[in-house]
Motif scaffolding. Structure first.
Motif, mmCIF file in Angstrom:
data_model
loop_
_atom_site.group_PDB
_atom_site.id
_atom_site.type_symbol
_atom_site.label_atom_id
_atom_site.label_comp_id
_atom_site.label_asym_id
_atom_site.label_seq_id
_atom_site.Cartn_x
_atom_site.Cartn_y
_atom_site.Cartn_z
ATOM 1 N N THR A 68 0.841 -1.591 -0.700
ATOM 2 C CA THR A 68 1.634 -2.751 -0.302
ATOM 3 C C THR A 68 2.791 -2.921 -1.274
ATOM 4 O OG1 THR A 68 -0.334 -3.861 0.596
ATOM 5 C CG2 THR A 68 1.600 -5.221 0.164
ATOM 6 N N ILE A 69 3.985 -3.063 -0.740
ATOM 7 C CA ILE A 69 5.161 -3.323 -1.562
ATOM 8 C C ILE A 69 5.551 -4.781 -1.382
ATOM 9 C CG2 ILE A 69 6.769 -2.574 0.262
ATOM 10 C CD1 ILE A 69 8.608 -1.508 -1.980
ATOM 11 N N PHE A 70 5.912 -5.426 -2.480
ATOM 12 C CA PHE A 70 6.414 -6.787 -2.405
ATOM 13 C C PHE A 70 7.335 -7.030 -3.583
ATOM 14 C CE2 PHE A 70 3.513 -8.710 -5.577
ATOM 15 C CZ PHE A 70 2.496 -7.767 -5.611
ATOM 16 N N ARG A 71 8.120 -8.088 -3.488
ATOM 17 C CA ARG A 71 9.100 -8.368 -4.529
ATOM 18 C C ARG A 71 9.073 -9.837 -4.904
ATOM 19 N NH1 ARG A 71 14.546 -6.422 -1.995
ATOM 20 N NH2 ARG A 71 15.413 -7.184 -3.956
ATOM 21 N N ASP A 72 9.465 -10.084 -6.141
ATOM 22 C CA ASP A 72 9.619 -11.442 -6.640
ATOM 23 C C ASP A 72 11.045 -11.544 -7.172
ATOM 24 O OD1 ASP A 72 9.647 -13.837 -8.024
ATOM 25 O OD2 ASP A 72 7.634 -13.609 -8.808
ATOM 26 N N ASN A 73 11.918 -12.100 -6.382
ATOM 27 C CA ASN A 73 13.328 -12.150 -6.768
ATOM 28 C C ASN A 73 13.556 -13.057 -7.973
ATOM 29 O OD1 ASN A 73 14.081 -10.343 -4.776
ATOM 30 N ND2 ASN A 73 14.592 -11.936 -3.291
ATOM 31 N N ALA A 74 12.696 -14.042 -8.170
ATOM 32 C CA ALA A 74 12.845 -14.919 -9.331
ATOM 33 C C ALA A 74 12.571 -14.162 -10.631
ATOM 34 C CB ALA A 74 11.900 -16.106 -9.208
ATOM 35 N N LYS A 75 11.760 -13.113 -10.536
ATOM 36 C CA LYS A 75 11.432 -12.306 -11.710
ATOM 37 C C LYS A 75 12.160 -10.970 -11.723
ATOM 38 C CE LYS A 75 6.800 -14.246 -12.351
ATOM 39 N NZ LYS A 75 5.342 -13.938 -12.454
ATOM 40 N N ASN A 76 13.023 -10.754 -10.754
ATOM 41 C CA ASN A 76 13.750 -9.470 -10.661
ATOM 42 C C ASN A 76 12.785 -8.281 -10.700
ATOM 43 O OD1 ASN A 76 16.094 -10.930 -10.570
ATOM 44 N ND2 ASN A 76 17.079 -9.897 -12.278
ATOM 45 N N THR A 77 11.696 -8.397 -9.978
ATOM 46 C CA THR A 77 10.662 -7.372 -10.047
ATOM 47 C C THR A 77 10.170 -6.995 -8.643
ATOM 48 O OG1 THR A 77 9.941 -8.168 -12.215
ATOM 49 C CG2 THR A 77 8.410 -6.775 -11.015
ATOM 50 N N VAL A 78 9.932 -5.708 -8.463
ATOM 51 C CA VAL A 78 9.291 -5.225 -7.243
ATOM 52 C C VAL A 78 7.981 -4.563 -7.642
ATOM 53 C CG1 VAL A 78 10.519 -3.007 -7.283
ATOM 54 C CG2 VAL A 78 9.606 -3.894 -5.120
ATOM 55 N N TYR A 79 6.993 -4.707 -6.801
ATOM 56 C CA TYR A 79 5.643 -4.237 -7.102
ATOM 57 C C TYR A 79 5.173 -3.251 -6.040
ATOM 58 C CZ TYR A 79 5.691 -8.485 -9.934
ATOM 59 O OH TYR A 79 6.013 -9.474 -10.836
ATOM 60 N N LEU A 80 4.260 -2.402 -6.442
ATOM 61 C CA LEU A 80 3.576 -1.530 -5.500
ATOM 62 C C LEU A 80 2.088 -1.652 -5.780
ATOM 63 C CD1 LEU A 80 4.009 0.569 -3.212
ATOM 64 C CD2 LEU A 80 3.741 2.339 -4.973
ATOM 65 N N GLU A 81 1.395 -2.315 -4.888
ATOM 66 C CA GLU A 81 -0.045 -2.466 -5.001
ATOM 67 C C GLU A 81 -0.689 -1.288 -4.287
ATOM 68 O OE1 GLU A 81 -1.403 -5.483 -6.437
ATOM 69 O OE2 GLU A 81 -3.203 -4.246 -6.555
ATOM 70 N N MET A 82 -1.471 -0.501 -5.035
ATOM 71 C CA MET A 82 -2.079 0.703 -4.487
ATOM 72 C C MET A 82 -3.594 0.565 -4.505
ATOM 73 S SD MET A 82 0.325 3.577 -6.326
ATOM 74 C CE MET A 82 -0.364 3.262 -7.940
ATOM 75 N N SER A 83 -4.215 0.792 -3.373
ATOM 76 C CA SER A 83 -5.663 0.720 -3.293
ATOM 77 C C SER A 83 -6.205 1.952 -2.568
ATOM 78 C CB SER A 83 -6.102 -0.562 -2.575
ATOM 79 O OG SER A 83 -5.606 -0.575 -1.254
#
Length: 121
Positions: A68-83
């Protein structure tokens, strides 16, 4: 100009989970499409996931339903949750940014240095 720094890689057993982060510095993070790609030894760079500035998400066939990819624009960060990780997920994972980036690596102007993910069987 955008600088990208990935983190969160490591060694995990098959079936396990990891969350990768990509912190961006520079202007207007929210205006960029963000992508994750990976490259295993001897293989071409492979599209993993991307999220648009409008927060639409797209995934490579090999990771659909597991990542799952998601982003937090307030933190200038994008994440990749891998399971449900598999040994074939082992690769260096790269974060990329571009205003027009889609599923092709050459469309991205900005890249991080990569973070190693190793999945043991």
């Amino acid at each position: 100009q955008v600088q990208l720094v990935e983190s969160g890689g490591g060694l995990v057993q098959a079936g396990g989970s990891l969350r990768l982060s990509c912190a961006a510095s520079g202007r207007a993070f929210s205006t960029y499409n963000m992508g994750w790609f990976r490259q295993a030894p001897g293989k071409e760079r492979e599209f993993v996931a991307r999220i648009t500035r409008g927060i639409s998400t797209y995934y490579g066939d090999s990771v659909k339903g597991r990542f799952t990819i998601f982003r937090d624009n307030a933190k200038n960060t994008v994440y990749l949750e891998m399971s449900s990780l598999k040994p074939e997920d082992t690769a260096v994972y790269y974060c990329a940014a571009d205003i027009y980036g889609s599923n092709r690596a050459y469309e991205y102007a900005y890249w991080g240095q990569g973070t190693q993910v190793t999945v043991s069987s």
